[in-house]
Design an enzyme around this catalytic site. Structure first.
Site, PDB file in Angstrom:
ATOM      1  N   CYS A  26      -0.719   3.352  -0.908  1.00  9.90           N
ATOM      2  CA  CYS A  26      -2.060   2.816  -1.175  1.00  9.90           C
ATOM      3  C   CYS A  26      -3.136   3.593  -0.429  1.00  9.90           C
ATOM      4  O   CYS A  26      -4.269   3.705  -0.911  1.00  9.90           O
ATOM      5  CB  CYS A  26      -2.121   1.341  -0.815  1.00  9.90           C
ATOM      6  N   HIS A  35      -3.404  -3.403   3.376  1.00  7.02           N
ATOM      7  CA  HIS A  35      -3.448  -2.770   2.057  1.00  7.02           C
ATOM      8  C   HIS A  35      -4.835  -2.180   1.831  1.00  7.02           C
ATOM      9  O   HIS A  35      -5.853  -2.778   2.201  1.00  7.02           O
ATOM     10  CB  HIS A  35      -3.120  -3.793   0.961  1.00  7.02           C
TER      11      HIS A  35
END
Length: 624
Positions: A55, A424
Site C-alpha cells: 500500500c 494502511h
C-alpha cells in the site's frame, strides 16, 4: 413495387450500425469527457493490486499519476533521449569527471544516463491514467523490479514508509536527469573541439521585416545567439533552499548556503490542531542559536590579543611579526573572514567569544511540483509514537515573498491510518484528464476550426460595379430605383441614394503586405456577401417596404425577434450549464485504496486533516 418487410428491416439495421460506427470514430471520448452525472454507468480509474503490504507503493504511484507536469517531464525527457540517439548516453565520462561523481561504477553511470527509472515510471503512469470501461486492476511489479535492479537491492514489504519510497524514486529521477544533462553537454563539447569537422559559420544576425501595414514592412534584426540559450526545463520536483547565518553581535552575514531538495519535510507541532502555514513557519522562520563562535568575532578577538602582545613585546623581531600578523588579520576582516589565514597563529578556538546568531531559511528556487512530507513521528524514552494532530491544509497554497509570490494548487495527497508501527496508506488524486486523453469538445472543435479569420483584409478586393436590370420595378417610390451601384459600403443601405460611379471608385487600390495575407475562408465568406451590392440594395429596399405595408409581415417580424431572444436566452443558459459542469469536474477527486476506488469531493479531501501525510502541490500557470 412494394418492398418486403425484411428488406426494410435490413436497411434500418444497416443505417443504425453506420450511425453507431460514425459516432464511435468521430467521438470516442465524448462519453468519457462529458458530464458523468448524466450517465448511469459508473466511471472509474485503474487500481493497483496489493499482494504483500504494497500500500505504501500503490499510494505514492497513484498520487504521482495525477501530476500533469510530472507526466509532461517524463514524455519530454524520453523523447529527447530518442532524438539524441543512444550513442550520446552510452558514452562514459572521463577520469576527471568520474572522480567527482557520487556513482563510480561504469554500468551504474550508463544506466543513469539512459534513464531506466524514468522510462519505467512513464510506462507505469501511462497505465494508471487509462480510463477503463469496467473495473481494472494492474500490478506495479514491473516498476518495482526496475527500481530494485537500479539500486541492486530488494525493497522490503515489512511496514515501509511512503515518504521513504517517494524519496528514493524522486532522487533517482533527479540523478538520471542531471546525468542526461551532463551527457549532452559532454557531446556538445566533443563536437566543438573536433578539429576534423568542418563547420560553416552561421551569421550572428539575420535581417527580417515586420508587417506593420506598409508595403515593404518594418526592418528588424534577430540575434541568432538567442538559440544558444539553454532550454532546460529542469526536474519538476527539484527546488533550492538557501540558509544564511547572521551574527547578532557584529552583524556579519555568512555566505548563503544553497541545498537542493526533491521534497520538503515539515515537523508537525505537538498540539491538538495546527495549519500547514504554521508547519512552514517552523521551517522558514528565523531561528536563534546561542553559543556560536563567529569567524569575524574570532578575528576581532585575535587582533585584541595581538595588540596586547605587541605592547608587551620586548624585541624588534617579535614586534615586526605581530605587526605583520595584525595586518593580515585586518586584511581578512575587510575581504573574507571565513577563509583560513596562512602564516598567522590565532588564539585557541576555546578562548574565542561565544555569540548569538540568527539562522534564516528561504526557498530561492520553487519547483513546479512541491512534495510536502508532514513528519508525525514523536520520540521519547519509551519509543516512537505517531502525532495525531489535525493539520488544516488549503486547496491553493501561497509561497514566497510579497513581490515574488507563487501559488500552488493541490493535486494529490497520501493519507495514513493507524499507529506509528502499523496501518494502511491510501491516496486522493484530482480527477483530471490530460491530453491526449482529454477531448471535452469533440464535435465543437471541428466547427471552431472552420471559423473565419479574425484579421480581415484592410482593403476590399477590387471588383467591377454590377449592372442594373432594366426590368426591375421601382420599390413603391420609397427609394429611387438604383440604376448603378458603387463599391462604397453606403450602397448597401436602402436609405442612401445611389450615385454614378466615379473614376476613383473604379480604381483598384494597391494591396499591401498585410491585406494580401487573408485566409481563404474569410475571403470566401466575404465574397458570398458582396457579390452584387446593387441587388442587395434593391432586395433590402423591397423587403423593408413590404414589411411596412403588410401587417402579417410585422407580426412575423415580432415572432422572429421573440425567437431570437429565446435563442440568446438558451445560449446563455447552456453557457452557464457548461460553467457549472466545469466547476463540478474540477471538484471531483478519486479516493484510492489499492484496487478499491470511489469518487469524492474537494471538501472530503480537505477534511482528512488527521490522516494527511504527503501533499502534492503543482504551481499555477499564468492565466490559469
Amino acid at each position: 413495387m412494394q418492398e418486403k418487410p425484411t428488406t426494410v428491416a435490413a436497411y434500418a439495421a444497416g443505417a443504425s450500425l453506420a450511425a453507431v460506427a460514425l459516432f464511435y470514430v468521430f467521438g470516442p471520448n465524448y462519453t468519457i469527457d462529458g458530464d458523468e452525472a448524466g450517465g448511469n454507468r459508473k466511471k472509474s480509474i485503474v487500481g493497483l493490486s496489493n499482494p504483500a503490504n504494497d500500500c505504501f507503493i500503490n499510494s505514492v504511484l497513484q498520487a504521482l499519476a495525477g501530476l500533469g507536469d510530472l507526466r509532461l517531464y517524463l514524455i519530454r525527457e524520453l523523447h529527447r533521449r530518442e532524438l539524441d540517439g543512444p550513442e550520446i548516453y552510452n558514452q562514459l565520462p572521463g577520469p576527471e569527471e568520474a572522480d567527482q561523481l557520487r556513482e563510480k561504477r561504469p554500468d551504474r553511470i550508463r544506466e543513469l544516463q539512459q534513464g531506466t527509472i524514468t522510462r519505467a515510471l512513464k510506462e507505469m503512469l501511462d497505465r494508471l491514467n487509462e480510463r477503463p470501461i469496467y473495473k481494472k486492476t494492474i500490478s506495479a511489479r514491473a516498476f518495482i523490479q526496475a527500481l530494485e535492479f537500479a539500486y541492486r537491492t530488494r525493497i522490503s514489504r515489512n511496514q515501509q514508509d511512503a515518504q521513504e519510497f517517494l524519496q528514493i524514486v524522486a532522487e533517482r529521477l533527479s540523478d538520471e536527469y542531471h546525468a542526461g544533462v551532463k551527457a549532452r553537454q559532454r557531446a556538445e563539447k566533443s563536437i566543438e573541439f573536433n578539429p576534423y569537422q568542418e563547420r560553416e559559420e552561421a551569421p550572428s544576425e539575420i535581417e527580417v521585416r515586420l508587417d506593420d501595414g506598409t508595403e515593404n514592412g518594418l526592418p528588424a534584426i534577430i540575434d541568432t545567439k538567442l538559440k544558444e540559450i539553454d532550454n532546460e526545463y529542469g526536474f519538476p520536483f527539484e527546488g533550492k533552499l538557501e540558509s544564511q547565518i547572521e551574527c547578532q553581535f557584529c552583524h556579519y552575514k555568512y555566505k548563503p548556503n544553497q541545498t537542493s531538495f526533491v521534497n520538503l519535510t515539515l515537523q508537525v507541532p505537538q498540539r491538538s490542531s495546527t495549519t500547514l502555514n504554521a508547519c512552514f513557519d517552523g521551517l522558514l522562520k528565523t531561528e536563534y542559536i546561542d553559543d556560536f563562535r563567529c569567524d569575524k568575532c574570532r578575528l576581532l578577538h585575535a587582533i585584541e590579543v595581538k595588540s596586547n602582545a605587541l605592547v608587551k613585546a620586548g624585541s624588534a623581531t617579535d614586534r615586526q611579526r605581530l605587526e605583520a600578523e595584525i595586518e593580515k588579520i585586518q586584511l581578512a576582516l575587510s575581504s573574507d573572514p571565513e577563509n583560513a589565514l596562512d602564516g598567522v597563529t590565532l588564539p585557541p578556538a576555546e578562548l574565542a567569544p561565544k555569540r548569538r546568531i540568527a539562522r534564516h531559511m528561504r526557498i530561492t528556487v520553487f519547483p513546479k511540483i512541491i512534495a510536502i512530507h508532514l513528519s508525525r513521528s514523536m520520540f521519547d524514552r519509551s519509543g516512537s509514537t505517531k502525532n495525531a494532530a489535525k493539520v488544516a491544509f488549503p486547496e491553493r497554497l501561497p509561497l514566497g515573498g510579497i513581490l515574488s509570490q507563487k501559488w500552488f494548487k493541490l493535486l494529490a495527497i497520501v493519507c495514513h491510518k493507524g499507529s506509528h508501527n502499523s496501518g494502511h496508506y491510501e491516496s486522493f488524486r484530482r480527477n483530471h484528464l490530460y491530453p491526449p486523453y482529454s477531448t471535452p469538445s469533440v464535435f465543437s472543435s471541428y466547427a471552431q476550426s472552420r471559423a473565419a479569420s479574425e484579421n480581415p483584409s484592410r482593403v476590399a478586393s477590387p471588383r467591377l460595379p454590377a449592372s442594373s436590370s432594366s426590368t426591375e420595378p421601382p420599390a413603391l417610390n420609397i427609394s429611387p430605383p438604383a440604376s448603378t451601384s458603387t463599391n462604397s459600403p453606403l450602397s448597401l443601405t436602402p436609405d442612401s441614394p445611389s450615385r454614378p460611379p466615379s473614376a476613383t471608385d473604379l480604381k483598384s487600390p494597391r494591396p499591401t503586405t498585410s491585406s494580401s495575407r487573408v485566409s481563404f475562408q474569410s475571403t470566401h465568406s466575404s465574397s458570398k456577401q458582396t457579390i452584387s451590392p446593387t441587388s442587395a440594395a434593391r432586395n433590402s429596399s423591397s423587403l423593408d417596404t413590404a414589411r411596412l405595408s403588410s401587417p402579417a409581415s410585422r407580426s412575423s417580424l415580432a415572432e422572429r425577434n421573440a425567437s431570437a431572444t429565446d435563442t440568446e436566452a438558451s445560449a446563455s443558459a447552456s453557457l452557464a450549464s457548461r460553467i457549472r459542469r466545469r466547476r463540478k469536474t474540477a471538484d471531483r477527486w478519486w479516493r484510492i485504496s489499492d484496487e478499491k476506488i470511489k469518487e469524492c469531493k474537494t471538501s472530503d479531501v480537505l477534511g482528512m486533516q488527521k490522516e494527511v501525510y504527503l501533499l502534492f502541490y503543482e504551481i499555477e500557470k499564468s492565466g490559469s
